[in-house]
Design a protein around this motif. Structure first.
Motif, mmCIF file in Angstrom:
data_model
loop_
_atom_site.group_PDB
_atom_site.id
_atom_site.type_symbol
_atom_site.label_atom_id
_atom_site.label_comp_id
_atom_site.label_asym_id
_atom_site.label_seq_id
_atom_site.Cartn_x
_atom_site.Cartn_y
_atom_site.Cartn_z
ATOM 1 N N CYS A 70 7.651 2.487 -15.151
ATOM 2 C CA CYS A 70 6.900 1.298 -14.742
ATOM 3 C C CYS A 70 5.790 1.606 -13.742
ATOM 4 O O CYS A 70 5.312 0.705 -13.044
ATOM 5 N N GLY A 71 5.407 2.868 -13.644
ATOM 6 C CA GLY A 71 4.293 3.216 -12.767
ATOM 7 C C GLY A 71 4.612 3.133 -11.288
ATOM 8 O O GLY A 71 3.729 2.882 -10.461
ATOM 9 N N MET A 72 5.859 3.365 -10.931
ATOM 10 C CA MET A 72 6.271 3.303 -9.524
ATOM 11 C C MET A 72 6.210 4.690 -8.900
ATOM 12 O O MET A 72 6.913 5.591 -9.335
ATOM 13 N N PRO A 73 5.401 4.904 -7.870
ATOM 14 C CA PRO A 73 5.376 6.204 -7.185
ATOM 15 C C PRO A 73 6.623 6.377 -6.337
ATOM 16 O O PRO A 73 7.323 5.397 -6.024
ATOM 17 N N LEU A 74 6.899 7.601 -5.919
ATOM 18 C CA LEU A 74 8.100 7.860 -5.128
ATOM 19 C C LEU A 74 8.071 7.150 -3.775
ATOM 20 O O LEU A 74 9.121 6.865 -3.201
ATOM 21 N N ASP A 75 6.879 6.852 -3.255
ATOM 22 C CA ASP A 75 6.812 6.150 -1.974
ATOM 23 C C ASP A 75 6.744 4.628 -2.142
ATOM 24 O O ASP A 75 6.455 3.896 -1.186
ATOM 25 N N GLU A 76 7.027 4.150 -3.360
ATOM 26 C CA GLU A 76 7.081 2.702 -3.604
ATOM 27 C C GLU A 76 8.082 2.061 -2.652
ATOM 28 O O GLU A 76 9.226 2.516 -2.512
ATOM 29 N N ALA A 77 7.665 0.989 -1.995
ATOM 30 C CA ALA A 77 8.544 0.303 -1.056
ATOM 31 C C ALA A 77 9.611 -0.498 -1.802
ATOM 32 O O ALA A 77 9.324 -1.166 -2.797
ATOM 33 N N VAL A 78 10.845 -0.406 -1.318
ATOM 34 C CA VAL A 78 11.970 -1.149 -1.877
ATOM 35 C C VAL A 78 12.720 -1.802 -0.713
ATOM 36 O O VAL A 78 13.191 -1.099 0.189
#
Length: 396
Positions: free
Chosen positions: A166-174
């Motif tokens: 889904c195009g989420m980078p590893l630093d995507e905030a969760v």
């Protein structure tokens, strides 16, 4: 019989079967493949008028049927946060990525943006994991396993496996329990917990780590055991597809992702990877061998030939198999007549189910398969359709 809720929206009834959790579902979802009776398929294929049915479609016809199925699903199968849960909505995101919209009160919102920002969603249960770094106070993220609920995560690392595309980078905030963490925290916790997988089922773990870690990557689990993507692939190879969730389609999809990433990085098809490649080729051949004369893929997945009058079953089995084929085969292979007939058959099931409720696992895996095929053969497209795409579709 279930009492279905009424809706004020002018859209057709939502996929209300998705709200009926547990055993009272139209279709079982990600369960082991059922032992369905085989229907005799050695009869001529005819259309509604009794004439021989046209099985070959032109490129324009096939592309239009795919786009019609995807457009209808995207626009008219709208889920609602008050009625449906993460199990249904994350399957929708698998097919439509960040563009997948759900109803939140009086507005539509991106399901992924909503939940990653801390919005409420039944079944989306993330908790703070282990302390990963004492100095920085970095903690992992753990998704709770809720097998059989059809609300929460049903398989270990299922959410990660579906979100990795889904195009989420590893630093995507969760957002987790009111604190901001990252996707990488989640991945690191999955690596630490890999030895704790209760069913030793690594299909979704393999999908996620193949997407986010380089080939050859190794790590240490919390018990001190050493793991690698190659080890996960080898374990997955050891299972029988017939006794696997959804006929083994998820296992094969994970193996395809791992193989393709390995090859793209310059890896050779030798050792375990030669076995993975051969398993993929054998499964493609089995799908072709078991294809029914009307072009539909077997309702018994990769086990034996069969057709089902149950449209939910037909969509679920054919959609999962199509998803694997679209990922595993090249653009040229996907244009072989038998594959085109299979795609046309899946589109036909989408048309036949417009007026009825369809279980979300079946629906969105089938939509994902069509979208993968569309991307490889005809190129990408956006959702919702742009004005230019609408004009092009009308012209065709």
């Amino acid at each position: 019989m279930f009492d279905l809720p009424s809706f004020t929206s002018p859209l057709p009834r939502l996929i209300t079967a998705c709200t009926l959790l547990g055993s009272a579902l139209l279709f079982a979802g990600c369960e082991t493949s059922p032992d369905l009776p085989t229907v005799q398929t050695n009869r001529p294929v005819i259309d509604e008028s009794g004439a021989p049915k046209k099985l070959e479609l032109t490129d324009a016809e096939l592309k239009k049927q795919i786009d019609d199925a995807l457009d209808y699903t995207y626009e008219n199968r709208r889920l609602d946060l008050k009625d449906q849960a993460a199990w249904q909505m994350i399957h929708g995101a698998l097919a439509f990525k960040r563009d997948f919209l759900v109803r939140d009160g009086d507005k539509d919102v991106s399901a992924l943006t909503h939940v990653l920002n801390g919005g409420k969603m039944k079944g989306w249960n993330l908790v703070r994991g282990d302390l990963l770094n004492e100095e920085t106070k970095q903690y992992g993220v753990r998704a709770l396993l809720e097998e059989g609920t059809k609300a929460g995560q049903g398989h270990t690392d299922q959410w990660l496996g579906y979100l990795c595309d889904c195009g989420m980078p590893l630093d995507e905030a969760v957002m987790v329990e009111g604190e901001q963490q990252t996707l990488n925290d989640w991945i690191l916790q999955a690596e630490r917990d890999v030895h704790r997988n209760p069913a030793k089922e690594y299909s979704w773990t393999l999908m996620a780590l193949s997407a986010y870690r380089k080939p050859g990557y190794t790590w240490m689990a919390a018990d001190g055991s050493e793991w690698s993507i190659e080890k996960l692939a080898e374990i997955e190879l050891g299972y029988s597809l017939d006794q696997s969730p959804c006929g083994g389609a998820h296992r094969m999809f994970g193996l395809v992702m791992a193989r393709d990433r390995h090859v793209a990085a310059g890896g050779k098809l030798e050792g375990v990877w030669a076995d993975v490649d051969q398993k993929i080729k054998d499964t493609i051949a089995k799908a072709k061998e078991l294809q029914n004369p009307d072009g539909s893929l077997s309702s018994n997945y990769f086990q034996r030939q069969g057709m089902s009058a149950d449209l939910a079953q037909a969509m679920g089995s054919a959609g999962h198999c199509m998803e694997f084929l679209a990922a595993a085969m090249t653009k040229e292979e996907l244009q072989e007549p038998w594959v085109r007939r299979a795609v046309g058959s899946v589109c036909s099931v989408f048309r036949k189910t417009k007026a009825v409720d369809v279980e979300c696992g079946a629906l969105f895996h089938a939509a994902h398969g069509l979208r993968l095929y569309r991307f490889k053969v005809f190129g990408p497209r956006t959702f919702p359709a742009t004005g230019e795409e609408v004009k092009t579709a009308a012209a065709n």
